[in-house]
Design an enzyme around this catalytic site. Structure first.
Site, PDB file in Angstrom:
ATOM      1  N   HIS A 166     -14.368 -40.708 -30.926  1.00  0.00           N
ATOM      2  CA  HIS A 166     -14.600 -39.252 -30.817  1.00  0.00           C
ATOM      3  C   HIS A 166     -15.798 -39.003 -29.893  1.00  0.00           C
ATOM      4  O   HIS A 166     -16.694 -38.213 -30.195  1.00  0.00           O
ATOM      5  CB  HIS A 166     -14.790 -38.620 -32.200  1.00  0.00           C
ATOM      6  CG  HIS A 166     -13.523 -38.605 -33.004  1.00  0.00           C
ATOM      7  ND1 HIS A 166     -12.746 -37.481 -33.156  1.00  0.00           N
ATOM      8  CD2 HIS A 166     -12.863 -39.585 -33.655  1.00  0.00           C
ATOM      9  CE1 HIS A 166     -11.681 -37.777 -33.892  1.00  0.00           C
ATOM     10  NE2 HIS A 166     -11.725 -39.050 -34.214  1.00  0.00           N
ATOM     11  N   TYR A 198     -19.479 -46.123 -38.891  1.00  0.00           N
ATOM     12  CA  TYR A 198     -20.168 -45.028 -38.210  1.00  0.00           C
ATOM     13  C   TYR A 198     -21.655 -45.362 -38.067  1.00  0.00           C
ATOM     14  O   TYR A 198     -22.287 -45.050 -37.054  1.00  0.00           O
ATOM     15  CB  TYR A 198     -20.000 -43.706 -38.972  1.00  0.00           C
ATOM     16  CG  TYR A 198     -18.595 -43.130 -38.971  1.00  0.00           C
ATOM     17  CD1 TYR A 198     -17.476 -43.950 -38.911  1.00  0.00           C
ATOM     18  CD2 TYR A 198     -18.369 -41.758 -39.048  1.00  0.00           C
ATOM     19  CE1 TYR A 198     -16.182 -43.434 -38.920  1.00  0.00           C
ATOM     20  CE2 TYR A 198     -17.086 -41.225 -39.053  1.00  0.00           C
ATOM     21  CZ  TYR A 198     -15.993 -42.069 -38.995  1.00  0.00           C
ATOM     22  OH  TYR A 198     -14.724 -41.554 -39.005  1.00  0.00           O
TER      23      TYR A 198
HETATM   24  C1  HEM Z   1     -11.017 -47.591 -40.198  1.00  0.00           C
HETATM   25  C2  HEM Z   1     -10.949 -46.298 -39.845  1.00  0.00           C
HETATM   26  C3  HEM Z   1     -11.917 -45.617 -38.931  1.00  0.00           C
HETATM   27  C4  HEM Z   1     -12.902 -46.149 -38.134  1.00  0.00           C
HETATM   28  C5  HEM Z   1     -13.270 -47.615 -37.936  1.00  0.00           C
HETATM   29  C6  HEM Z   1     -13.558 -45.035 -37.479  1.00  0.00           C
HETATM   30  C7  HEM Z   1     -14.624 -45.172 -36.594  1.00  0.00           C
HETATM   31  C8  HEM Z   1     -15.370 -44.120 -36.096  1.00  0.00           C
HETATM   32  C9  HEM Z   1     -16.593 -44.257 -35.367  1.00  0.00           C
HETATM   33  C10 HEM Z   1     -17.274 -45.578 -35.024  1.00  0.00           C
HETATM   34  C11 HEM Z   1     -17.032 -43.009 -35.055  1.00  0.00           C
HETATM   35  C12 HEM Z   1     -18.314 -42.635 -34.309  1.00  0.00           C
HETATM   36  C13 HEM Z   1     -19.446 -42.427 -35.327  1.00  0.00           C
HETATM   37  C14 HEM Z   1     -20.795 -42.125 -34.714  1.00  0.00           C
HETATM   38  O1  HEM Z   1     -21.190 -42.756 -33.729  1.00  0.00           O
HETATM   39  O2  HEM Z   1     -21.475 -41.232 -35.254  1.00  0.00           O
HETATM   40  C15 HEM Z   1     -16.062 -42.075 -35.574  1.00  0.00           C
HETATM   41  C16 HEM Z   1     -16.137 -40.720 -35.442  1.00  0.00           C
HETATM   42  C17 HEM Z   1     -15.220 -39.845 -35.993  1.00  0.00           C
HETATM   43  N1  HEM Z   1     -14.151 -40.146 -36.795  1.00  0.00           N
HETATM   44 FE1  HEM Z   1     -13.579 -41.987 -37.373  1.00  0.00          FE
HETATM   45  N2  HEM Z   1     -12.980 -43.857 -37.885  1.00  0.00           N
HETATM   46  C18 HEM Z   1     -11.976 -44.165 -38.785  1.00  0.00           C
HETATM   47  C19 HEM Z   1     -11.164 -43.287 -39.450  1.00  0.00           C
HETATM   48  C20 HEM Z   1     -11.212 -41.925 -39.324  1.00  0.00           C
HETATM   49  C21 HEM Z   1     -10.431 -41.000 -40.087  1.00  0.00           C
HETATM   50  C22 HEM Z   1      -9.438 -41.387 -41.193  1.00  0.00           C
HETATM   51  C23 HEM Z   1     -10.790 -39.742 -39.671  1.00  0.00           C
HETATM   52  C24 HEM Z   1     -10.334 -38.399 -40.157  1.00  0.00           C
HETATM   53  C25 HEM Z   1      -9.869 -38.178 -41.354  1.00  0.00           C
HETATM   54  C26 HEM Z   1     -11.800 -39.890 -38.632  1.00  0.00           C
HETATM   55  C27 HEM Z   1     -12.401 -38.859 -37.943  1.00  0.00           C
HETATM   56  C28 HEM Z   1     -13.502 -38.993 -37.121  1.00  0.00           C
HETATM   57  C29 HEM Z   1     -14.165 -37.874 -36.481  1.00  0.00           C
HETATM   58  C30 HEM Z   1     -13.769 -36.412 -36.550  1.00  0.00           C
HETATM   59  C31 HEM Z   1     -15.247 -38.415 -35.790  1.00  0.00           C
HETATM   60  C32 HEM Z   1     -16.270 -37.659 -34.946  1.00  0.00           C
HETATM   61  C33 HEM Z   1     -17.479 -37.269 -35.793  1.00  0.00           C
HETATM   62  C34 HEM Z   1     -18.505 -36.610 -34.920  1.00  0.00           C
HETATM   63  O3  HEM Z   1     -18.186 -35.579 -34.309  1.00  0.00           O
HETATM   64  O4  HEM Z   1     -19.625 -37.129 -34.834  1.00  0.00           O
HETATM   65  N3  HEM Z   1     -12.025 -41.216 -38.456  1.00  0.00           N
HETATM   66  N4  HEM Z   1     -15.068 -42.778 -36.201  1.00  0.00           N
END
Ligand code: HEM
Length: 332
Positions: free
Chosen positions: A55, A320
């Site tokens: 994201h 995260y």
């Molecule tokens: C094993 C599953 C997942 C992994 C490994 C993963 C990994 C990540 C990582 C590394 C980030 C960046 C975090 C940061 O630097 O602050 C992120 C952001 C995000 N993820 Fe996931 N994610 C997963 C599942 C999901 C799921 C299930 C959803 C929604 C239900 C989701 C929605 C988001 C959103 C919306 C962001 C952006 C948050 C922001 O605006 O800072 N992710 N994810």
């Protein structure tokens, strides 16, 4: 290094995230560590100094949350009892900082941090689809490593072996490209347990419904918009007034599974829902405001608990935290 740790621990959220990372590393049985998950993202999308591993492209926002009269009946969480300021972020899925806004086969994200005062907060982190594409963190890594090979036969074989992983893309391609970040439903995907002041528990899933309604683009319209229109569209929209979403709780019932984010509940679209309140996004904030912390799905508060049997939920917040540490360390 020392300077970095001091800077990191000045941010309450990160210190909380680090604690979460430690606890969930143990509970993941070490098959896919938080670093493995972030490395797998980097393997497909590359490393981008100072940016999120997923994201990556997004817009930081500020606003207010006003709870509904019904919300405290479901949960004793403090933000469901009185209005609180919020920081929010719209984003596009994946780790490409130049991800095209007009792609149909990508999720939009909406993350919200509710300011509970005295440095405390709670978060929800949602996407524009009601399911995720893998049911375990190990499959997340396996899928991304397969994609990184670029071998279409291997990617096809992955989907053949894991048909549940086709559901997210099927959802996205059966919906129009959102014309605005403000014009699409967002879903929490995981099942949370709410507990009210009387100790009564209710399993729920979050759904955020845009007050603007669902705004879609036909394929021709999406093509004409080009890859970078969401920021300008949002700026124009906010100049006319706040962008609002109704935060609702889809009610679970006895026997609903809580362990698999690729699966919806039976007849989920026709379940009773309870309005929890209004998310009102009022202004665009500098990127630095959102980049100083992570929105953490596991940052819950008394009255709200995440699923204890969902391995994807358990894996998310620690991953995260790793992404946050790396982007703060690599920030230009
Ligand atoms: C094993 C599953 C997942 C992994 C490994 C993963 C990994 C990540 C990582 C590394 C980030 C960046 C975090 C940061 O630097 O602050 C992120 C952001 C995000 N993820 Fe996931 N994610 C997963 C599942 C999901 C799921 C299930 C959803 C929604 C239900 C989701 C929605 C988001 C959103 C919306 C962001 C952006 C948050 C922001 O605006 O800072 N992710 N994810």
């Amino acid at each position: 290094m020392r300077r970095v740790s001091i800077r990191l621990c000045a941010l309450g959220t990160l210190c909380g995230a680090l604690a979460l990372a430690g606890s969930a590393v143990a509970s993941l049985a070490a098959d896919a560590t938080p670093a493995d998950l972030v490395d797998a993202l980097n393997g497909v999308f590359g490393k981008h100094a100072g940016d999120r591993a997923a994201h990556t492209k997004g817009i930081c926002l500020t606003g207010q949350f006003t709870p509904s009269a019904d919300a405290p009946k479901l949960s004793k969480a403090p933000h469901l009892a009185k209005p609180v300021p919020i920081i929010a972020r719209f984003s596009l899925g994946g780790g490409n900082p130049e991800a095209p806004d007009n792609a149909q086969d990508n999720v939009r994200g909406l993350a919200v941090k509710f300011d509970l005062g005295s440095g405390a907060s709670t978060d929800i982190v949602t996407i524009s689809a009601p399911m995720f594409f893998v049911k375990t963190p190990e499959l997340f890594v396996e899928f991304l490593k397969t994609v990184a090979t670029g071998d279409q036969d291997k990617i096809k074989a992955f989907f053949g072996a894991h048909p549940e992983s086709t559901l997210l893309n099927a959802w996205l391609t059966s919906h129009l490209v959102p014309a605005s970040y403000a014009g699409v439903d967002y879903f929490g995907v995981h099942a949370f347990t709410f507990t009210n002041a009387a100790g009564e528990a209710q399993v729920i899933k979050y759904k955020l419904i845009p007050e603007a309604g669902e705004l879609g683009l036909t394929p021709d319209e999406a093509k004409a918009k080009g890859p970078d229109f969401y920021a300008g569209e949002l700026k124009d929209r906010l100049a006319k007034g706040p962008v609002a979403f109704d935060l609702t709780a889809i009610l679970g019932k006895q026997g609903d599974p809580t362990n698999d984010p690729t699966q919806r509940w039976s007849d989920e679209d026709n379940r009773p829902t309870v309005p929890l309140g209004k998310i009102s996004i009022e202004a665009i904030a500098p990127d630095a405001t959102c980049n100083a912390f992570s929105f953490l799905p596991g940052n819950v508060v008394d009255g709200i608990a995440g699923p204890t049997d969902d391995p994807v939920f358990a894996a998310r917040s620690p991953a995260y935290a790793v992404s946050l540490i790396r982007r703060l360390q690599s920030a230009k």
